[in-house]
Motif scaffolding. Structure first.
Motif, mmCIF file in Angstrom:
data_model
loop_
_atom_site.group_PDB
_atom_site.id
_atom_site.type_symbol
_atom_site.label_atom_id
_atom_site.label_comp_id
_atom_site.label_asym_id
_atom_site.label_seq_id
_atom_site.Cartn_x
_atom_site.Cartn_y
_atom_site.Cartn_z
ATOM 1 N N VAL A 1 0.835 -1.198 0.000
ATOM 2 C CA VAL A 1 0.000 0.000 0.000
ATOM 3 C C VAL A 1 0.872 1.251 0.000
ATOM 4 N N MET A 2 1.958 1.193 0.768
ATOM 5 C CA MET A 2 2.883 2.326 0.824
ATOM 6 C C MET A 2 3.422 2.663 -0.560
ATOM 7 N N THR A 3 3.916 1.628 -1.268
ATOM 8 C CA THR A 3 4.475 1.854 -2.601
ATOM 9 C C THR A 3 3.404 2.386 -3.554
ATOM 10 N N ALA A 4 2.236 1.730 -3.524
ATOM 11 C CA ALA A 4 1.187 2.095 -4.468
ATOM 12 C C ALA A 4 0.684 3.517 -4.204
ATOM 13 N N LEU A 5 0.501 3.870 -2.931
ATOM 14 C CA LEU A 5 -0.014 5.205 -2.621
ATOM 15 C C LEU A 5 0.981 6.297 -2.988
ATOM 16 N N ARG A 6 2.265 6.009 -2.780
ATOM 17 C CA ARG A 6 3.276 7.018 -3.139
ATOM 18 C C ARG A 6 3.204 7.277 -4.642
ATOM 19 N N GLY A 7 3.082 6.179 -5.410
ATOM 20 C CA GLY A 7 2.958 6.339 -6.857
ATOM 21 C C GLY A 7 1.699 7.106 -7.219
ATOM 22 N N ALA A 8 0.592 6.742 -6.566
ATOM 23 C CA ALA A 8 -0.679 7.396 -6.873
ATOM 24 C C ALA A 8 -0.604 8.890 -6.569
ATOM 25 N N THR A 9 0.074 9.235 -5.477
ATOM 26 C CA THR A 9 0.199 10.648 -5.110
ATOM 27 C C THR A 9 0.956 11.425 -6.178
ATOM 28 N N THR A 10 2.119 10.881 -6.568
ATOM 29 C CA THR A 10 2.915 11.583 -7.578
ATOM 30 C C THR A 10 2.122 11.735 -8.871
ATOM 31 N N TRP A 11 1.347 10.701 -9.192
ATOM 32 C CA TRP A 11 0.561 10.717 -10.414
ATOM 33 C C TRP A 11 -0.513 11.813 -10.339
ATOM 34 N N MET A 12 -1.206 11.830 -9.195
ATOM 35 C CA MET A 12 -2.265 12.815 -9.010
ATOM 36 C C MET A 12 -1.741 14.235 -9.107
ATOM 37 N N MET A 13 -0.569 14.454 -8.486
ATOM 38 C CA MET A 13 -0.027 15.809 -8.445
ATOM 39 C C MET A 13 0.583 16.188 -9.790
ATOM 40 N N GLY A 14 0.945 15.176 -10.580
ATOM 41 C CA GLY A 14 1.470 15.427 -11.910
ATOM 42 C C GLY A 14 2.705 16.312 -11.937
ATOM 43 N N GLY A 15 3.565 16.157 -10.952
ATOM 44 C CA GLY A 15 4.831 16.877 -10.979
ATOM 45 C C GLY A 15 4.766 18.311 -10.489
ATOM 46 N N SER A 16 3.577 18.806 -10.211
ATOM 47 C CA SER A 16 3.506 20.180 -9.708
ATOM 48 C C SER A 16 3.081 20.161 -8.240
ATOM 49 N N ASN A 17 3.194 21.284 -7.591
ATOM 50 C CA ASN A 17 2.791 21.378 -6.191
ATOM 51 C C ASN A 17 1.418 22.038 -6.104
ATOM 52 N N ILE A 18 0.762 21.818 -4.972
ATOM 53 C CA ILE A 18 -0.539 22.442 -4.761
ATOM 54 C C ILE A 18 -0.359 23.603 -3.786
ATOM 55 N N TYR B 1 6.231 2.105 -22.443
ATOM 56 C CA TYR B 1 4.987 2.128 -23.198
ATOM 57 C C TYR B 1 4.105 3.303 -22.802
ATOM 58 N N TRP B 2 3.840 3.440 -21.507
ATOM 59 C CA TRP B 2 2.959 4.531 -21.092
ATOM 60 C C TRP B 2 3.731 5.805 -20.772
ATOM 61 N N LYS B 3 5.028 5.626 -20.505
ATOM 62 C CA LYS B 3 5.875 6.759 -20.160
ATOM 63 C C LYS B 3 5.375 7.507 -18.932
ATOM 64 N N ILE B 4 4.676 6.773 -18.056
ATOM 65 C CA ILE B 4 4.253 7.382 -16.798
ATOM 66 C C ILE B 4 5.024 6.684 -15.696
ATOM 67 N N ASP B 5 6.021 7.354 -15.150
ATOM 68 C CA ASP B 5 6.866 6.699 -14.158
ATOM 69 C C ASP B 5 6.106 6.356 -12.890
ATOM 70 N N GLU B 6 5.115 7.218 -12.559
ATOM 71 C CA GLU B 6 4.416 7.019 -11.285
ATOM 72 C C GLU B 6 3.623 5.719 -11.294
ATOM 73 N N LEU B 7 3.190 5.323 -12.485
ATOM 74 C CA LEU B 7 2.401 4.107 -12.609
ATOM 75 C C LEU B 7 3.198 2.890 -12.137
ATOM 76 N N ARG B 8 4.542 2.989 -12.285
ATOM 77 C CA ARG B 8 5.376 1.852 -11.907
ATOM 78 C C ARG B 8 5.179 1.452 -10.464
ATOM 79 N N SER B 9 5.259 2.437 -9.563
ATOM 80 C CA SER B 9 5.167 2.036 -8.152
ATOM 81 C C SER B 9 3.770 1.561 -7.815
ATOM 82 N N ILE B 10 2.761 2.110 -8.502
ATOM 83 C CA ILE B 10 1.408 1.606 -8.244
ATOM 84 C C ILE B 10 1.339 0.133 -8.614
#
Lengths: 337, 320
Positions: A141-158, B288-297
């Motif tokens: 869950v830790m790994t997945a949530l960290r990834g999900a967070t970075t994805w949601m934020m899309g590299g920018s800050n809020i 393929y997706w070029k989304i690095d964040e997807l990897r950890s998910i």
């Protein structure tokens, strides 16, 4: 009660808070020694500002440590709290920030709390019903949530959180008095203390951690109790996020990195047995204060260029010292073959 | 006894079989989506990211088989890297740097082993403490400085190798082969499984549990030092943050590979498959997706799903 049963060497006339409090007493003495020591080196340390800062910084750790204490007492572990915090901060920020959805905090805050509880429940389901070992489940869950967070934020800050939230986190609810975090931390600690040490539910948590088979035969539901502990942890992480994150100038994806280790360190140094069933909340709270002291004290001492760099080393030594003192105290009481 | 029978039953290979099937399926899909994905030179080129993790995974598999865990491997890499850098800066001899690095790795591992066997505290706690301590000492003595420019012969260590396989890969294969032999064919290997199944019983059976464990954690320290050398050669830099978060990646690979976190079950073959699966998944998603964040998910879900599915299968087998 099996929880206190091992400490029978002191005579009965000793007050109970002392008898059950070897760890608490030790931590109190250590904190006092550190405070007196730093006061002697440089009296400027003891100012209202430093104290205020210290309490504010310790607040999120304290809130979350209460939850993780419940989890560890049932014999499980939760290493996902840091990532949970980042994820919840992203949710909170996305919902209430002026530059994002700009919803009212009256929608954003309950939603964040609900999301936290939901993540906690997910952890609980994986551990109890899925029977995945908790360290593995929460690591995933830790790994997945960290990834999900970075994805949601899309590299920018809020940025641009509502002023009301920022003000409450920085200056307290009514523009005066202690900051919100300190109040919430004190409240959480009090409720958890009541729950653990003065309510049947708390004893049930100890029972499950102390011996699951015995607890099962006594009619306790291991699944429900562990699930409860994980859900509470998730909820408390959300609470900590709400009171602490608005203090920061902006919300980044890197919030809460290493936070889980700090919290687990506090729980262990506070005297909670990692195999469950032993330990008290008071020790954990004192350990949180001690751990929060490390960085300011090291910075204040000005060892070389940045004494702060040694903070982690001190933290590690603290855990070892706690473990060793435990062993020294119980020598001869219990010796494995 | 039941465990031993189960290990011989066809079920024991389900996990490896499933991992292999998953890996083949992933590679199949990947080669359809990204035609150049399966080209050998691409794979070898990208394998650089794998080797440090792979080297650490050998020791970690053995430790997890005994029911322990080593959270400090990443931090040991940090301390080893700082040692390597500082020694090189002082003597300007890369051999001296590597030797010092290996010595510190062994010392750190021995410290872990000593605390675990003497103080008899759960390895999770001991290595949590040393994880913080080693990283802290590395940060403290280096004060955040980075050491670099180790010279050409050292950098070749990460790049060159026989037939395109980089030296770290060769080294890993040799170590993994030795590790598999130890686990599968020697008494020490059986001791490791015995300790993981029931440490007390192993003690009563006359196994020198403490000595085995001490050696094991020391070995893990040695591997961490070797991984540091590979890492420093790859980046041509040594800094206190080397290997940060590495322990979790390694544990993930070991667990996905079918080693039980409670000990007593698992093997290096599974770990290698787990490593490959995670590595290829990351590469494929990145390409393929070029989304690095997807990897950890995906890796997080993979970790949970592998254990979840295994548990479900084990439950149906228990009933049978």
């Amino acid at each position: 009660m099996g929880v206190r049963g091992r400490r029978t060497r002191l005579p009965r006339s000793v007050p109970s808070w002392f008898r059950s409090g070897h760890r608490e007493l030790g931590l109190c003495l250590l904190i006092a020694a550190v405070l007196v020591g730093i006061g002697m080196v440089d009296p400027r340390f003891h100012s209202t500002g430093t104290w205020n800062d210290l309490l504010v910084r310790s607040a999120p750790t304290m809130i979350v440590a209460c939850g993780v204490t419940l989890v560890v007492l049932t014999g499980e572990i939760d290493v996902s709290v840091g990532s949970q915090m980042a994820f919840l901060a992203a949710i909170l920020g996305t919902m209430v920030s002026r530059t994002e959805w700009n919803l009212s905090p009256w929608i954003g805050l309950p939603a964040t709390l609900a999301a936290g509880a939901a993540i906690g429940m997910l952890n609980g389901i994986l551990v109890t019903i899925g029977r995945v070992p908790s360290i593995v489940a929460t690591l995933g869950v830790m790994t997945a949530l960290r990834g999900a967070t970075t994805w949601m934020m899309g590299g920018s800050n809020i940025e641009g959180l509502p002023d009301a939230l920022t003000r409450a986190a920085k200056q307290g609810l009514f523009r005066a008095g202690p900051p919100l975090g300190v109040v919430v931390a004190a409240g959480t600690a009090f409720v958890c203390y009541l729950l653990l040490h003065h309510m049947p539910l708390g004893r049930h948590l100890y029972a499950v951690g102390g011996g699951r088979e015995a607890a099962r035969l006594a009619g306790l539901s291991e699944i429900r109790l562990k699930w409860f502990a994980f859900a509470v942890t998730g909820f408390l992480v959300a609470l900590a996020t709400i009171v602490d994150v608005p203090r920061l100038p902006k919300i980044e994806a890197g919030i809460g990195v290493d936070f889980e280790l700090l919290v687990i360190t506090c729980v262990v140094v506070g005297g909670v047995s990692i195999s469950g069933g032993r330990g008290r909340l008071g020790g954990v709270l004192l350990a949180v204060l001690l751990m929060t002291l490390i960085r300011p004290v090291l910075t204040f001492l000005e060892i070389g260029e940045s004494g702060e760099k040694w903070a982690k080393a001190v933290q590690g030594v603290m855990i070892l010292a706690a473990v060793l003192s435990d062993r020294a105290a119980s020598r001869g009481v219990r010796r494995e073959p | 006894m039941r465990r031993a029978e189960r290990r011989r039953s066809p079920f024991a290979w389900w996990h490896e079989g499933a991992l292999l099937a998953l890996l083949v399926a992933l590679l199949g899909i990947a080669s359809v989506c990204v035609p150049s994905f399966l080209r050998l030179e691409n794979q070898l080129l990208l394998s650089r990211h794998l080797w440090e993790m792979a080297i650490l995974a050998i020791g970690m598999t053995m430790i997890v088989i005994t029911g322990g865990i080593d959270l400090s491997v990443g931090s040991m890499m940090g301390l080893c890297a700082v040692t390597l850098g500082m020694t090189y800066a002082a003597t300007s001899s890369i051999a001296a740097g590597c030797l010092a690095c290996l010595a510190v790795g062994i010392a750190c591992g021995a410290l872990n082993g000593l605390l675990i066997t003497r103080v008899r505290v759960h390895p999770l706690i001991v290595t949590l403490a040393t994880m913080a301590a080693f990283r802290g000492v590395a940060e403290g003595i280096s004060q955040g400085r980075a050491y670099s420019r180790f010279g050409e012969p050292f950098a070749v260590l990460a790049r060159g190798g026989p037939g395109g396989v980089p030296w770290p890969g060769v080294f890993f294969l040799v170590m993994a082969g030795i590790g598999a032999l130890i686990l599968g064919r020697t008494a020490v290997g059986r001791f490791l499984y015995a300790i993981g199944n029931n440490e007390r019983a192993a003690r009563f059976a006359g196994i020198a549990v403490d000595r085995v464990k001490f050696g094991l954690y020391t070995f893990s320290g040695l591997l961490a030092a070797m991984a540091t050398i590979v890492y420093s050669a790859r980046f041509d830099t040594a800094k206190a943050d080397a290997g940060k978060g590495m322990e979790l990646d390694v544990i993930t690979a070991v667990v996905v590979g079918g080693t039980s976190i409670f000990g007593g079950r698992g093997n290096l073959g599974g770990t290698v498959l787990g490593l490959l699966l995670i590595h290829e998944t990351r590469l494929f998603i990145g390409r393929y997706w070029k989304i690095d964040e997807l990897r950890s998910i995906v890796v997080g879900i993979l970790l949970i799903a592998s254990v979840l599915i295994y548990r479900m299968l084990a439950r149906t087998e228990d009933r049978a």
